[in-house]
Design a protein around this motif. Structure first.
Motif, PDB file in Angstrom:
ATOM      1  N   ASP A   1     -67.827   8.372 -13.979  1.00  0.00           N
ATOM      2  CA  ASP A   1     -67.572   7.693 -15.257  1.00  0.00           C
ATOM      3  C   ASP A   1     -66.349   6.829 -15.019  1.00  0.00           C
ATOM      4  O   ASP A   1     -65.230   7.347 -14.929  1.00  0.00           O
ATOM      5  CB  ASP A   1     -67.325   8.707 -16.365  1.00  0.00           C
ATOM      6  CG  ASP A   1     -66.979   8.036 -17.694  1.00  0.00           C
ATOM      7  OD1 ASP A   1     -67.125   6.798 -17.788  1.00  0.00           O
ATOM      8  OD2 ASP A   1     -66.547   8.739 -18.622  1.00  0.00           O
TER       9      ASP A   1
ATOM     10  N   MET B   1     -73.622  17.757  -7.003  1.00  0.00           N
ATOM     11  CA  MET B   1     -73.635  16.941  -8.219  1.00  0.00           C
ATOM     12  C   MET B   1     -72.668  15.770  -8.068  1.00  0.00           C
ATOM     13  O   MET B   1     -71.503  15.946  -7.722  1.00  0.00           O
ATOM     14  CB  MET B   1     -73.234  17.794  -9.417  1.00  0.00           C
ATOM     15  CG  MET B   1     -72.949  17.001 -10.692  1.00  0.00           C
ATOM     16  SD  MET B   1     -74.412  16.215 -11.414  1.00  0.00           S
ATOM     17  CE  MET B   1     -75.189  17.616 -12.210  1.00  0.00           C
ATOM     18  N   ILE B   2     -73.162  14.576  -8.307  1.00  0.00           N
ATOM     19  CA  ILE B   2     -72.336  13.371  -8.360  1.00  0.00           C
ATOM     20  C   ILE B   2     -72.113  13.042  -9.829  1.00  0.00           C
ATOM     21  O   ILE B   2     -73.062  12.861 -10.580  1.00  0.00           O
ATOM     22  CB  ILE B   2     -73.028  12.192  -7.656  1.00  0.00           C
ATOM     23  CG1 ILE B   2     -73.384  12.545  -6.206  1.00  0.00           C
ATOM     24  CG2 ILE B   2     -72.147  10.941  -7.707  1.00  0.00           C
ATOM     25  CD1 ILE B   2     -74.258  11.506  -5.533  1.00  0.00           C
ATOM     26  N   ASP B   3     -70.859  12.992 -10.234  1.00  0.00           N
ATOM     27  CA  ASP B   3     -70.511  12.748 -11.630  1.00  0.00           C
ATOM     28  C   ASP B   3     -69.506  11.601 -11.680  1.00  0.00           C
ATOM     29  O   ASP B   3     -68.360  11.762 -11.247  1.00  0.00           O
ATOM     30  CB  ASP B   3     -69.923  14.023 -12.235  1.00  0.00           C
ATOM     31  CG  ASP B   3     -69.549  13.856 -13.708  1.00  0.00           C
ATOM     32  OD1 ASP B   3     -69.845  12.795 -14.288  1.00  0.00           O
ATOM     33  OD2 ASP B   3     -68.940  14.788 -14.276  1.00  0.00           O
TER      34      ASP B   3
ATOM     35  N   THR C   1     -62.687  17.117  -7.960  1.00  0.00           N
ATOM     36  CA  THR C   1     -62.250  15.931  -8.686  1.00  0.00           C
ATOM     37  C   THR C   1     -61.527  14.987  -7.730  1.00  0.00           C
ATOM     38  O   THR C   1     -60.464  15.316  -7.203  1.00  0.00           O
ATOM     39  CB  THR C   1     -61.310  16.313  -9.851  1.00  0.00           C
ATOM     40  OG1 THR C   1     -62.007  17.168 -10.749  1.00  0.00           O
ATOM     41  CG2 THR C   1     -60.859  15.070 -10.606  1.00  0.00           C
TER      42      THR C   1
ATOM     43  N   THR D   1     -71.457   4.899 -16.146  1.00  0.00           N
ATOM     44  CA  THR D   1     -71.451   6.362 -16.272  1.00  0.00           C
ATOM     45  C   THR D   1     -72.794   6.887 -15.790  1.00  0.00           C
ATOM     46  O   THR D   1     -73.839   6.451 -16.275  1.00  0.00           O
ATOM     47  CB  THR D   1     -71.236   6.798 -17.734  1.00  0.00           C
ATOM     48  OG1 THR D   1     -69.978   6.287 -18.198  1.00  0.00           O
ATOM     49  CG2 THR D   1     -71.227   8.320 -17.844  1.00  0.00           C
TER      50      THR D   1
ATOM     51  N   LYS E   1     -66.281  12.893  -9.687  1.00  0.00           N
ATOM     52  CA  LYS E   1     -66.347  14.263  -9.213  1.00  0.00           C
ATOM     53  C   LYS E   1     -67.553  14.416  -8.293  1.00  0.00           C
ATOM     54  O   LYS E   1     -68.632  13.919  -8.596  1.00  0.00           O
ATOM     55  CB  LYS E   1     -66.464  15.242 -10.390  1.00  0.00           C
ATOM     56  CG  LYS E   1     -65.296  15.177 -11.366  1.00  0.00           C
ATOM     57  CD  LYS E   1     -65.498  16.122 -12.545  1.00  0.00           C
ATOM     58  CE  LYS E   1     -64.343  16.011 -13.544  1.00  0.00           C
ATOM     59  NZ  LYS E   1     -64.534  16.910 -14.709  1.00  0.00           N
TER      60      LYS E   1
ATOM     61  N   SER F   1     -74.634  10.623 -13.683  1.00  0.00           N
ATOM     62  CA  SER F   1     -74.496  11.894 -12.973  1.00  0.00           C
ATOM     63  C   SER F   1     -75.862  12.310 -12.463  1.00  0.00           C
ATOM     64  O   SER F   1     -76.893  12.037 -13.101  1.00  0.00           O
ATOM     65  CB  SER F   1     -73.924  12.988 -13.884  1.00  0.00           C
ATOM     66  OG  SER F   1     -74.791  13.248 -14.967  1.00  0.00           O
ATOM     67  N   THR F   2     -75.882  12.931 -11.305  1.00  0.00           N
ATOM     68  CA  THR F   2     -77.155  13.356 -10.719  1.00  0.00           C
ATOM     69  C   THR F   2     -76.902  14.413  -9.663  1.00  0.00           C
ATOM     70  O   THR F   2     -75.853  14.416  -9.005  1.00  0.00           O
ATOM     71  CB  THR F   2     -77.888  12.164 -10.078  1.00  0.00           C
ATOM     72  OG1 THR F   2     -79.124  12.619  -9.531  1.00  0.00           O
ATOM     73  CG2 THR F   2     -77.070  11.526  -8.958  1.00  0.00           C
ATOM     74  N   ASP F   3     -77.860  15.319  -9.530  1.00  0.00           N
ATOM     75  CA  ASP F   3     -77.831  16.279  -8.427  1.00  0.00           C
ATOM     76  C   ASP F   3     -78.975  16.001  -7.449  1.00  0.00           C
ATOM     77  O   ASP F   3     -79.328  16.844  -6.629  1.00  0.00           O
ATOM     78  CB  ASP F   3     -77.895  17.706  -8.940  1.00  0.00           C
ATOM     79  CG  ASP F   3     -79.115  17.981  -9.803  1.00  0.00           C
ATOM     80  OD1 ASP F   3     -79.972  17.074  -9.939  1.00  0.00           O
ATOM     81  OD2 ASP F   3     -79.227  19.099 -10.343  1.00  0.00           O
TER      82      ASP F   3
END
Length: 259
Positions: free
Chosen positions: A5, A1-3, A64, A22, A59, A24-26
Protein backbone atom coordinates in the motif's frame (compact mmCIF):
# COMPACT_ATOMS: atom_id res chain seq x y z
CA UNK A 1 1.97 -12.88 1.42
CA UNK A 2 2.85 -9.70 -0.48
CA UNK A 3 1.09 -6.71 1.06
CA UNK A 4 1.68 -3.35 -0.63
CA UNK A 5 0.00 0.00 0.00
CA UNK A 6 2.05 2.93 -1.20
CA UNK A 7 1.91 6.45 -2.50
CA UNK A 8 4.75 8.33 -4.10
CA UNK A 9 5.42 11.06 -6.63
CA UNK A 10 8.30 11.57 -9.04
CA UNK A 11 9.06 14.72 -11.00
CA UNK A 12 11.08 15.39 -14.13
CA UNK A 13 11.31 19.07 -14.88
CA UNK A 14 7.74 20.26 -15.31
CA UNK A 15 6.27 16.76 -15.36
CA UNK A 16 4.96 14.94 -12.32
CA UNK A 17 3.81 11.35 -11.94
CA UNK A 18 1.73 10.22 -8.97
CA UNK A 19 1.57 6.55 -7.97
CA UNK A 20 -1.08 5.26 -5.60
CA UNK A 21 -1.44 1.47 -5.47
CA UNK A 22 -2.77 -1.07 -3.00
CA UNK A 23 -2.67 -4.83 -3.49
CA UNK A 24 -2.06 -8.01 -1.55
CA UNK A 25 -1.67 -11.60 -2.66
CA UNK A 26 -0.34 -14.94 -1.50
CA UNK A 27 -0.10 -16.25 -5.07
CA UNK A 28 3.23 -17.92 -5.90
CA UNK A 29 3.65 -15.84 -9.07
CA UNK A 30 2.02 -12.40 -9.39
CA UNK A 31 2.25 -9.95 -12.26
CA UNK A 32 1.92 -6.20 -12.50
CA UNK A 33 0.61 -5.78 -16.03
CA UNK A 34 0.03 -2.64 -18.07
CA UNK A 35 1.49 -0.19 -20.57
CA UNK A 36 4.87 1.48 -20.21
CA UNK A 37 4.75 4.50 -17.95
CA UNK A 38 1.87 3.25 -15.81
CA UNK A 39 3.91 2.93 -12.60
CA UNK A 40 4.90 -0.74 -12.54
CA UNK A 41 8.65 -0.20 -12.26
CA UNK A 42 8.20 2.48 -9.60
CA UNK A 43 6.27 -0.07 -7.55
CA UNK A 44 9.03 -2.65 -7.88
CA UNK A 45 11.71 -0.09 -6.98
CA UNK A 46 9.78 0.96 -3.89
CA UNK A 47 9.45 -2.68 -2.76
CA UNK A 48 13.18 -3.18 -3.27
CA UNK A 49 14.01 -0.06 -1.26
CA UNK A 50 15.39 1.88 -4.21
CA UNK A 51 12.68 4.54 -3.83
CA UNK A 52 11.26 6.06 -0.66
CA UNK A 53 7.44 6.27 -0.78
CA UNK A 54 5.67 9.24 0.73
CA UNK A 55 3.13 7.10 2.56
CA UNK A 56 1.97 3.53 3.08
CA UNK A 57 3.50 0.17 3.91
CA UNK A 58 5.26 -2.79 2.31
CA UNK A 59 5.18 -6.21 3.97
CA UNK A 60 6.53 -9.55 2.75
CA UNK A 61 5.47 -12.70 4.63
CA UNK A 62 4.81 -10.65 7.75
CA UNK A 63 8.12 -8.76 7.64
CA UNK A 64 7.62 -5.01 7.50
CA UNK A 65 10.01 -3.47 4.99
CA UNK A 66 8.41 -0.04 5.03
CA UNK A 67 5.75 1.62 7.14
CA UNK A 68 5.41 5.37 7.09
CA UNK A 69 3.17 5.47 10.18
CA UNK A 70 5.64 3.43 12.24
CA UNK A 71 8.71 5.19 10.83
CA UNK A 72 10.15 1.99 9.33
CA UNK A 73 12.28 2.12 6.19
CA UNK A 74 14.50 -0.95 5.98
CA UNK A 75 17.66 -0.51 3.86
CA UNK A 76 17.57 -2.38 0.56
CA UNK A 77 20.55 -4.52 1.61
CA UNK A 78 18.50 -5.95 4.51
CA UNK A 79 15.27 -6.65 2.64
CA UNK A 80 16.24 -10.12 1.35
CA UNK A 81 15.01 -9.32 -2.14
CA UNK A 82 16.32 -10.77 -5.38
CA UNK A 83 15.98 -8.22 -8.19
CA UNK A 84 16.28 -9.12 -11.87
CA UNK A 85 16.67 -5.83 -13.74
CA UNK A 86 15.30 -5.37 -17.24
CA UNK A 87 18.76 -4.89 -18.77
CA UNK A 88 20.23 -7.42 -16.26
CA UNK A 89 22.71 -4.79 -14.90
CA UNK A 90 25.67 -7.17 -15.08
CA UNK A 91 29.09 -5.73 -14.32
CA UNK A 92 30.98 -5.77 -17.64
CA UNK A 93 34.44 -5.98 -16.03
CA UNK A 94 33.57 -8.99 -13.86
CA UNK A 95 33.42 -12.63 -14.86
CA UNK A 96 30.23 -14.66 -14.77
CA UNK A 97 31.39 -16.23 -11.49
CA UNK A 98 32.15 -12.86 -9.89
CA UNK A 99 28.88 -11.35 -11.11
CA UNK A 100 26.90 -14.14 -9.45
CA UNK A 101 28.84 -13.83 -6.20
CA UNK A 102 29.00 -10.04 -6.12
CA UNK A 103 26.43 -9.63 -3.33
CA UNK A 104 28.20 -12.25 -1.21
CA UNK A 105 31.57 -10.50 -1.23
CA UNK A 106 32.80 -8.02 1.37
CA UNK A 107 35.76 -5.70 0.88
CA UNK A 108 37.33 -6.95 4.10
CA UNK A 109 37.36 -10.72 3.68
CA UNK A 110 36.28 -11.50 0.15
CA UNK A 111 33.91 -14.47 -0.17
CA UNK A 112 33.40 -17.12 2.50
CA UNK A 113 33.95 -20.75 1.58
CA UNK A 114 30.26 -21.63 1.91
CA UNK A 115 29.42 -18.74 -0.41
CA UNK A 116 31.94 -19.99 -2.98
CA UNK A 117 30.21 -23.35 -2.86
CA UNK A 118 26.83 -21.66 -3.35
CA UNK A 119 28.11 -19.77 -6.41
CA UNK A 120 29.51 -22.98 -7.87
CA UNK A 121 26.16 -24.68 -7.30
CA UNK A 122 24.35 -21.85 -9.09
CA UNK A 123 26.80 -22.06 -12.00
CA UNK A 124 25.87 -25.70 -12.36
CA UNK A 125 22.12 -25.15 -11.93
CA UNK A 126 22.02 -22.55 -14.70
CA UNK A 127 24.41 -24.38 -17.04
CA UNK A 128 27.08 -21.67 -16.75
CA UNK A 129 30.10 -23.69 -15.61
CA UNK A 130 31.80 -23.59 -19.03
CA UNK A 131 31.57 -19.79 -19.14
CA UNK A 132 32.30 -19.06 -15.47
CA UNK A 133 35.39 -16.99 -16.36
CA UNK A 134 33.79 -15.22 -19.34
CA UNK A 135 32.68 -11.58 -19.41
CA UNK A 136 28.99 -10.68 -19.94
CA UNK A 137 29.67 -9.09 -23.34
CA UNK A 138 30.61 -12.51 -24.77
CA UNK A 139 27.32 -14.12 -23.72
CA UNK A 140 24.01 -14.39 -25.53
CA UNK A 141 20.92 -12.64 -24.20
CA UNK A 142 19.58 -15.85 -22.71
CA UNK A 143 22.90 -16.60 -21.01
CA UNK A 144 23.05 -13.10 -19.58
CA UNK A 145 19.57 -13.54 -18.16
CA UNK A 146 20.60 -16.78 -16.46
CA UNK A 147 23.62 -15.05 -14.92
CA UNK A 148 21.42 -12.23 -13.63
CA UNK A 149 18.88 -14.70 -12.25
CA UNK A 150 21.61 -16.72 -10.54
CA UNK A 151 22.96 -13.51 -8.97
CA UNK A 152 19.47 -12.59 -7.75
CA UNK A 153 19.15 -15.99 -6.05
CA UNK A 154 22.66 -16.08 -4.59
CA UNK A 155 21.69 -14.17 -1.45
CA UNK A 156 18.78 -16.53 -0.69
CA UNK A 157 16.06 -13.91 -1.14
CA UNK A 158 12.60 -14.02 0.40
CA UNK A 159 11.00 -12.80 -2.82
CA UNK A 160 12.08 -12.47 -6.45
CA UNK A 161 11.31 -9.23 -8.31
CA UNK A 162 11.40 -9.42 -12.11
CA UNK A 163 11.48 -6.25 -14.22
CA UNK A 164 10.35 -7.08 -17.79
CA UNK A 165 12.46 -10.27 -17.71
CA UNK A 166 12.00 -11.12 -21.40
CA UNK A 167 11.90 -7.67 -23.01
CA UNK A 168 15.54 -7.81 -24.15
CA UNK A 169 15.34 -11.31 -25.61
CA UNK A 170 14.82 -12.65 -29.10
CA UNK A 171 11.12 -13.64 -29.38
CA UNK A 172 12.17 -17.17 -30.33
CA UNK A 173 13.89 -17.60 -26.93
CA UNK A 174 11.11 -16.24 -24.76
CA UNK A 175 8.97 -19.37 -24.48
CA UNK A 176 11.82 -21.63 -23.39
CA UNK A 177 13.07 -19.08 -20.87
CA UNK A 178 9.56 -18.55 -19.48
CA UNK A 179 9.46 -22.29 -18.84
CA UNK A 180 12.89 -22.21 -17.21
CA UNK A 181 11.96 -19.26 -15.00
CA UNK A 182 8.79 -21.03 -13.83
CA UNK A 183 10.83 -24.13 -12.96
CA UNK A 184 13.42 -22.07 -11.07
CA UNK A 185 10.74 -20.34 -9.02
CA UNK A 186 9.15 -23.66 -8.09
CA UNK A 187 12.52 -25.18 -7.22
CA UNK A 188 13.49 -22.31 -4.91
CA UNK A 189 9.99 -22.13 -3.43
CA UNK A 190 9.87 -18.35 -3.18
CA UNK A 191 7.18 -15.98 -4.47
CA UNK A 192 7.84 -13.94 -7.60
CA UNK A 193 6.48 -10.54 -8.58
CA UNK A 194 6.93 -9.69 -12.26
CA UNK A 195 6.20 -6.51 -14.18
CA UNK A 196 5.44 -6.75 -17.89
CA UNK A 197 3.51 -5.16 -20.72
CA UNK A 198 3.45 -8.46 -22.65
CA UNK A 199 0.21 -10.37 -22.10
CA UNK A 200 1.94 -13.64 -23.06
CA UNK A 201 4.22 -13.34 -20.02
CA UNK A 202 1.15 -13.05 -17.82
CA UNK A 203 -0.70 -15.95 -19.44
CA UNK A 204 2.30 -18.26 -19.29
CA UNK A 205 3.59 -17.49 -15.79
CA UNK A 206 1.24 -15.61 -13.50
CA UNK A 207 -1.31 -16.92 -11.01
CA UNK A 208 -2.73 -13.44 -10.50
CA UNK A 209 -2.30 -10.13 -12.34
CA UNK A 210 -2.87 -6.55 -11.25
CA UNK A 211 -3.68 -4.32 -14.21
CA UNK A 212 -2.06 -0.88 -14.08
CA UNK A 213 -3.21 2.34 -15.69
CA UNK A 214 -1.90 5.85 -15.03
CA UNK A 215 -0.35 5.13 -11.65
CA UNK A 216 -3.22 3.07 -10.27
CA UNK A 217 -4.47 -0.51 -10.28
CA UNK A 218 -7.74 -0.84 -12.16
CA UNK A 219 -8.32 -4.58 -12.08
CA UNK A 220 -7.21 -7.80 -10.39
CA UNK A 221 -7.38 -10.95 -12.54
CA UNK A 222 -7.05 -14.48 -11.19
CA UNK A 223 -5.42 -16.46 -14.01
CA UNK A 224 -6.31 -19.81 -12.42
CA UNK A 225 -10.04 -19.26 -11.94
CA UNK A 226 -10.62 -16.68 -14.71
CA UNK A 227 -12.22 -14.39 -12.15
CA UNK A 228 -11.57 -10.66 -12.03
CA UNK A 229 -12.29 -7.80 -9.69
CA UNK A 230 -12.66 -4.25 -10.86
CA UNK A 231 -11.28 -1.64 -8.50
CA UNK A 232 -14.09 0.84 -7.97
CA UNK A 233 -13.50 4.50 -8.61
CA UNK A 234 -13.92 5.09 -4.89
CA UNK A 235 -11.06 2.62 -4.19
CA UNK A 236 -8.95 4.52 -6.70
CA UNK A 237 -9.62 7.78 -4.89
CA UNK A 238 -11.81 9.19 -7.68
CA UNK A 239 -15.33 10.52 -7.25
CA UNK A 240 -17.93 8.04 -8.53
CA UNK A 241 -19.84 9.08 -11.65
CA UNK A 242 -23.00 7.35 -12.89
CA UNK A 243 -22.31 5.04 -15.86
CA UNK A 244 -24.97 5.72 -18.48
CA UNK A 245 -25.09 3.59 -21.67
CA UNK A 246 -23.63 6.50 -23.62
CA UNK A 247 -20.83 6.94 -21.08
CA UNK A 248 -20.05 3.22 -21.24
CA UNK A 249 -19.85 3.38 -25.04
CA UNK A 250 -17.55 6.39 -24.90
CA UNK A 251 -15.36 4.64 -22.33
CA UNK A 252 -14.97 1.63 -24.65
CA UNK A 253 -14.06 3.91 -27.53
CA UNK A 254 -11.51 5.82 -25.47
CA UNK A 255 -9.89 2.75 -23.93
CA UNK A 256 -10.18 0.44 -26.91
CA UNK A 257 -6.48 0.61 -27.69
CA UNK A 258 -5.41 0.14 -24.07
CA UNK A 259 -4.72 -3.43 -22.81
Amino acid sequence: MIDVDLQLSVTDGRRRFDLSVTFSTDAPFAALYGPSGSGKTLTLQAIAGLLHPAKGHIKIDGRTLYDSAAGIHMPSSQRRIGYLFQNYALFPHLSVRDNIGFGLTTWRRGMAEQDRARVQSLLGRFDLVAMADSRPATLSGGQQQRVALARALACEPQILLLDEPFASLNPMLRQSLRTELAEVRRQWGIPALMITHDVEDVLELADVAFVYQRGQIEKEVNLRTSESREFTRAELGVETVAETPLRQKLRRLLLGAVP
